[in-house]
Write a protein that holds these residues in place. Sequence first.
Motif, PDB file in Angstrom:
ATOM      1  N   SER A   1      13.833   8.901   4.882  1.00 14.47           N
ATOM      2  CA  SER A   1      13.501  10.101   4.129  1.00 14.47           C
ATOM      3  C   SER A   1      12.618  11.039   4.938  1.00 14.47           C
ATOM      4  N   GLY A   2      11.725  10.486   5.779  1.00 16.13           N
ATOM      5  CA  GLY A   2      10.867  11.331   6.606  1.00 16.13           C
ATOM      6  C   GLY A   2      11.656  12.152   7.603  1.00 16.13           C
ATOM      7  N   TYR A   3      12.613  11.522   8.262  1.00 13.39           N
ATOM      8  CA  TYR A   3      13.434  12.244   9.231  1.00 13.39           C
ATOM      9  C   TYR A   3      14.369  13.236   8.538  1.00 13.39           C
ATOM     10  N   LYS A   4      14.965  12.820   7.447  1.00 11.77           N
ATOM     11  CA  LYS A   4      15.885  13.719   6.750  1.00 11.77           C
ATOM     12  C   LYS A   4      15.160  14.950   6.224  1.00 11.77           C
ATOM     13  N   LEU A   5      13.902  14.769   5.813  1.00 13.80           N
ATOM     14  CA  LEU A   5      13.117  15.914   5.359  1.00 13.80           C
ATOM     15  C   LEU A   5      12.891  16.893   6.507  1.00 13.80           C
ATOM     16  N   LEU A   6      12.554  16.398   7.695  1.00 18.83           N
ATOM     17  CA  LEU A   6      12.371  17.277   8.858  1.00 18.83           C
ATOM     18  C   LEU A   6      13.660  18.023   9.187  1.00 18.83           C
ATOM     19  N   PHE A   7      14.771  17.300   9.217  1.00 15.29           N
ATOM     20  CA  PHE A   7      16.026  17.925   9.623  1.00 15.29           C
ATOM     21  C   PHE A   7      16.738  18.636   8.481  1.00 15.29           C
ATOM     22  N   SER A   8      16.027  18.797   7.364  1.00 17.48           N
ATOM     23  CA  SER A   8      16.530  19.678   6.310  1.00 17.48           C
ATOM     24  C   SER A   8      16.064  21.111   6.533  1.00 17.48           C
TER      25      SER A   8
ATOM     26  N   SER B   1      29.905   6.309   3.727  1.00 21.19           N
ATOM     27  CA  SER B   1      29.534   5.451   2.615  1.00 21.19           C
ATOM     28  C   SER B   1      28.426   4.491   3.039  1.00 21.19           C
ATOM     29  N   GLU B   2      27.686   3.987   2.050  1.00 21.49           N
ATOM     30  CA  GLU B   2      26.548   3.120   2.346  1.00 21.49           C
ATOM     31  C   GLU B   2      26.967   1.836   3.041  1.00 21.49           C
ATOM     32  N   ASN B   3      28.178   1.320   2.749  1.00 23.25           N
ATOM     33  CA  ASN B   3      28.591   0.078   3.384  1.00 23.25           C
ATOM     34  C   ASN B   3      28.961   0.273   4.856  1.00 23.25           C
ATOM     35  N   LEU B   4      29.143   1.521   5.290  1.00 24.13           N
ATOM     36  CA  LEU B   4      29.402   1.791   6.711  1.00 24.13           C
ATOM     37  C   LEU B   4      28.100   2.052   7.461  1.00 24.13           C
ATOM     38  N   ARG B   5      27.113   2.651   6.786  1.00 21.03           N
ATOM     39  CA  ARG B   5      25.889   3.046   7.459  1.00 21.03           C
ATOM     40  C   ARG B   5      25.003   1.833   7.700  1.00 21.03           C
ATOM     41  N   GLN B   6      24.483   1.699   8.907  1.00 19.37           N
ATOM     42  CA  GLN B   6      23.598   0.591   9.253  1.00 19.37           C
ATOM     43  C   GLN B   6      22.353   1.122   9.948  1.00 19.37           C
ATOM     44  N   ARG B   7      21.261   1.198   9.200  1.00 18.87           N
ATOM     45  CA  ARG B   7      19.946   1.562   9.749  1.00 18.87           C
ATOM     46  C   ARG B   7      19.956   2.886  10.503  1.00 18.87           C
ATOM     47  N   HIS B   8      20.674   3.827   9.984  1.00 17.14           N
ATOM     48  CA  HIS B   8      20.601   5.191  10.500  1.00 17.14           C
ATOM     49  C   HIS B   8      21.030   6.127   9.374  1.00 17.14           C
ATOM     50  N   ASP B   9      20.838   7.401   9.576  1.00 20.61           N
ATOM     51  CA  ASP B   9      21.224   8.365   8.556  1.00 20.61           C
ATOM     52  C   ASP B   9      21.785   9.592   9.244  1.00 20.61           C
TER      53      ASP B   9
ATOM     54  N   GLY C   1       3.729  16.856   8.193  1.00 25.86           N
ATOM     55  CA  GLY C   1       2.629  16.044   7.668  1.00 25.86           C
ATOM     56  C   GLY C   1       3.141  14.788   6.993  1.00 25.86           C
ATOM     57  N   ILE C   2       4.198  14.919   6.199  1.00 28.37           N
ATOM     58  CA  ILE C   2       4.792  13.762   5.526  1.00 28.37           C
ATOM     59  C   ILE C   2       5.344  12.780   6.557  1.00 28.37           C
ATOM     60  N   TRP C   3       6.029  13.303   7.573  1.00 29.03           N
ATOM     61  CA  TRP C   3       6.578  12.424   8.609  1.00 29.03           C
ATOM     62  C   TRP C   3       5.468  11.660   9.321  1.00 29.03           C
ATOM     63  N   LEU C   4       4.373  12.346   9.655  1.00 22.16           N
ATOM     64  CA  LEU C   4       3.262  11.684  10.341  1.00 22.16           C
ATOM     65  C   LEU C   4       2.678  10.549   9.491  1.00 22.16           C
ATOM     66  N   ARG C   5       2.522  10.815   8.214  1.00 20.88           N
ATOM     67  CA  ARG C   5       1.905   9.798   7.356  1.00 20.88           C
ATOM     68  C   ARG C   5       2.863   8.659   7.042  1.00 20.88           C
ATOM     69  N   ARG C   6       4.082   9.009   6.612  1.00 11.66           N
ATOM     70  CA  ARG C   6       5.012   7.980   6.137  1.00 11.66           C
ATOM     71  C   ARG C   6       5.704   7.218   7.261  1.00 11.66           C
ATOM     72  N   VAL C   7       5.930   7.881   8.388  1.00 13.71           N
ATOM     73  CA  VAL C   7       6.705   7.254   9.464  1.00 13.71           C
ATOM     74  C   VAL C   7       5.797   6.850  10.623  1.00 13.71           C
ATOM     75  N   PHE C   8       5.150   7.820  11.247  1.00 15.35           N
ATOM     76  CA  PHE C   8       4.400   7.544  12.476  1.00 15.35           C
ATOM     77  C   PHE C   8       3.231   6.587  12.227  1.00 15.35           C
ATOM     78  N   LEU C   9       2.349   6.940  11.282  1.00 15.27           N
ATOM     79  CA  LEU C   9       1.149   6.135  11.081  1.00 15.27           C
ATOM     80  C   LEU C   9       1.479   4.755  10.526  1.00 15.27           C
ATOM     81  N   ARG C  10       2.446   4.659   9.639  1.00 16.44           N
ATOM     82  CA  ARG C  10       2.808   3.351   9.092  1.00 16.44           C
ATOM     83  C   ARG C  10       3.486   2.480  10.141  1.00 16.44           C
ATOM     84  N   ARG C  11       4.184   3.109  11.079  1.00 18.51           N
ATOM     85  CA  ARG C  11       4.815   2.342  12.152  1.00 18.51           C
ATOM     86  C   ARG C  11       3.787   1.873  13.168  1.00 18.51           C
TER      87      ARG C  11
END
Length: 275
Positions: A6-13, A48-56, A212-222
């Motif tokens: 969701s963090g990446y998709k928000l940026l690339f929206s 479809s979700e059954n084709l997607r594996q850890r990417h979006d 800001g959302i990406w930094l908090r949800r993705v970068f800092l948590r990683r």
Amino acid sequence: MAESDSGYKLLFSHPELVADLLRGFVPEPWVAEVDFATLTPLKGSYVSENLRQRHDDVVWKVRLREQWLYVYVLIEFQSEPDPCMALRLLVYVGLLYQDLLRREELSPDGLLPPVLPVVLYHGAAPWTGAVEFRELLTPAPPGLERYQPRFQYLLLDEARYPQAALAGMENLAAALFRLEGSRTREELQAVVDDLLAWLATPQQRSLRRAFGIWLRRVFLRRRLPGVVIPEIDDLREVKAMLAERWEQWVREWEQRGLQQGLQQGLQQGLQQGLQ
């Protein structure tokens, strides 16, 4: 949807980030002819979700001369390269074409429009997967090779771009790559300072918040797993929070890791003693 997705998709929206991705990282002359003011996101996913594996995936269309160009960005979340990505992306682009055909969104000549397939990879290991589909095929006998599919995608392996070169670019996609590659608080704050300078107008508030959302949800948590990060999304507030709490978070993370290590050691010792 996972936090990283969701963090990446928000940026690339945001069209500004997609435009800078093309301007800064697609070294082709036709990019100069793209009308970036026409960037339009395509709603819905074609995989479809059954084709997607850890990417979006995110899909945009943009005017190129007198026709539409479709930009298919696959954001790869796996830490290791996918050796069959060329096959996966060939299927995904085929699904996109099926949808365009169903909706009769064709070029002025009645043919299918061009698609730029991009894989955005940020794993630690260098990408080793084939970027051309033919590399996955066993060599065909003479006369048969002409009937084999020809397909290639553009690979953007973030970790392979030198930080110094990225720092010299006033480019939002380059800033994202720099954030991914930051190893110290100073490096991280330098990128945040650049973003705040580039995204200073009220019209860019949404993109500031997305970073800001990406930094908090993705970068800092990683980088600091298990550490409680306050629910702050504004990029200016994230900058202040980094200055005030970074050292505290690092100590917290180190202490947590030490405690987990001691617990694992005790459990292993107990099991070995019982055995």
